[in-house]
Structure formats: structure tokens, C-alpha cells
Design an enzyme around this catalytic site. Sequence first.
Site: not given
Length: 319
Positions: A12, A36, A53, A142, A146
Site C-alpha cells: 500500500q 512478489r 526476500d 505486530y 514494531k
Amino acid sequence: MKKILVTGALGQIGSELVPALRQRYGDAQVIASDIRMPPADAGREEPAFEFIDCTRQSPLRSVVHKHEIDTIFHLAALLSAVAEEKPHVAWDVNMGGLYRVLEVARESGCAVFFPSSIGAFGPTTPKRGTPQDTLQRPTTMYGVTKAAGELLCDYYFQRFGIDTRGVRFPGLISYQAPPGGGTTDYAVEIFYAALRHGRYTCFLGPDTRLDMMYMPDALRAVVGLMEADPGRLVHRNSFNVTAMSVTPEEIAAEIRRHLPGFAIDYDVDPVRQAIADSWPDAIDDRAAAEEWGWAATFDLAEMTADMLAKLGPRLGADR
Ligand code: NAD
Ligand code: AKB
């Protein structure tokens, strides 16, 4: 002249940050990379792309040497909801990837941008006016990655002199690329659903208050921090930045000002609701304002008008 590598470039943020950096520093100066491959749509050529990667150090090192990279924008990560589904993978990608990026940066003397998140806070953090320096006991994988990532970036600056910088992003709202599996994804989905179907079923409850930001402000934050005078930076990593503190009901009400028939209902996902409930309602970003002149430009009304104006024609063109 900067020579930049962006990891996680197809996500994003990366799908908008890469063009923004190319516009600012020149096409040849910015190498995009991801695990990707870019979509092979005709007419959209990716000028400089490397398959990387980020959990593997030697391909990272080779690309940094090959292109004489001096700055890495390290975006590759699993977001909060996906990380709760796959905590082991999230640890490998989020921590392993950052560690390897920092090691390559140490070997080559690169600067590093690392985006932390409001997810680095936890249920014991003050919820309103969350200070820059405060209690951080996140309860998600997560958030653990972080908070640890913020500390690791500080360590590489203090111990090895690596120019690490970063912000704690809130939920980001954009119309170019879909969000990657976070708790704040509803704030993007709601616009697609409003324009396509005139209604949206939200996975967070109506009064769930979280910080959000429109992507153009997020891109300005990244560039503003990376170009800031290092002599003014007291915090360097993990600056709180925000633009608005909103609930699903408030976004829905703002959309209704443009699309009066829009309807919202709720089917709460307990996993994502628990994550959202553990995060602050509204963070205090005065340190970013004082140390490098940060100020958001889009509030809820301006963001909503721009999102609908830009996304509408794109969805029309897709149909
Ligand atoms: P995203 O999920 O949209 O994109 C992440 C990208 O990383 C994907 O393109 C994915 O293919 C890639 N990736 C995954 N594993 C990889 C690996 N092993 N090696 C290389 N690439 C890999 O995420 P985003 O929203 O663009 O977020 C980018 C960064 O910003 C992340 O660190 C995220 O935690 C942080 N952030 C995002 C938001 C937000 O609302 N989008 C908010 C706060 C922080
Ligand atoms: C998520 O919801 O996981 C991200 C974030 C706020 O870090 N959008």
C-alpha cells in the site's frame, strides 16, 4: 545524489512512495523491490525492480552493492491482522527482515527509514494524547515487532552510527493499492464499498476510535523526516505522526455528505476489535512538529472529498 532501495515496494505505501521518490530524485535513482513480482500489465513498465526476500541477507547485500545504494526505505512487513494469523512468519519477516536490512546498512553505510506504527503501543499506554515517550507494552505480535524494531533502529544509530529514522504511522487511507491485512483496513474498504455498493459492513465497532492519515500526508512525512537536518533530531526513530482521530461512524457520516444513501452496519471481528482496542485513540505528534516541522494537511472532510473524487473515476474505469 541519493541512490535508494525500497523493500516491500508493491504494498500500500510502496506503490505510492516509489513514484513519489522517483519524481523527487529521478527514475534511475530509485530501485523498487518485493518478494512478489510486479503485475505484468501492458503499458506500465517497472523501470528498476529487483526480487528480494528481505529475510535473506546475501541478495539484499548484492542489490545494495550492484546499485550503489545509500538509502534503504524498508517497508516489507506483515501487518497486524495477518501477523496475528501467522505470528511465527511475522516474527521472521518483521524482525528478521529489519535485522538483515540494518546489517547490510552497517556494512555499506546506508541510511535506513523504518515505519513503525500506532501498533507499537498497548493497552497500558495512555489512550488520549499518547506522548512521544511513554509506556509501550504491545499485546500483538505486530506490536512486539514494531516496538522491538524501534529499539533496534536506535541501537544501530547509537552503536554503529547508522542514520536510522522512522515514524509511527497511524492507519493509512489511499486509493492506489489495497491495504495489506491490517486492523485499520476498514477505513479504506469503506470507500470502495460506498462507491461500488452504497453500503459497507464494518469489522470494527461503530465507536472504535483510531488515528488515521491520508497517503499524501504519509508520503510527505517520509520525505520530510529523511531530508530533515539530523542536528535537530532528538528522537530519530519512531516519531508519532497523525492527521485525524476517527471512528467508523464518523467516516460513514462524512461519506454520507457526498453519497446521502450510504449505509453502514457492523459485524465485529473479535480478533481485529481486540487489536484496535489495545491501540491509542489519539496520539500526540508535537515532537515531530518541533524536531522536523511535521504538520498534516488533510483532515477527515478533506480526505473524504479527495478519496471519493479520485477513487470514483478509477472504479468506473475498472468496470
Ligand atoms: P503492505 O502489506 O501493503 O505491503 C508489504 C509488502 O511487503 C508487500 O508488497 C509484500 O509482498 C512485501 N513483503 C512481505 N514479505 C516480504 C519479504 N519477506 N521480503 C520482501 N517483501 C516482503 O504494507 P504497507 O501498508 O505498505 O506497509 C509498509 C510498512 O509500513 C510496514 O512496515 C507496515 O507495518 C508499516 N505501516 C503501515 C501502515 C498502514 O496503514 N499501511 C500503518 C503503520 C505502519
Ligand atoms: C495495521 O492496521 O496493521 C496498520 C497499522 C496501523 O500499523 N494499518
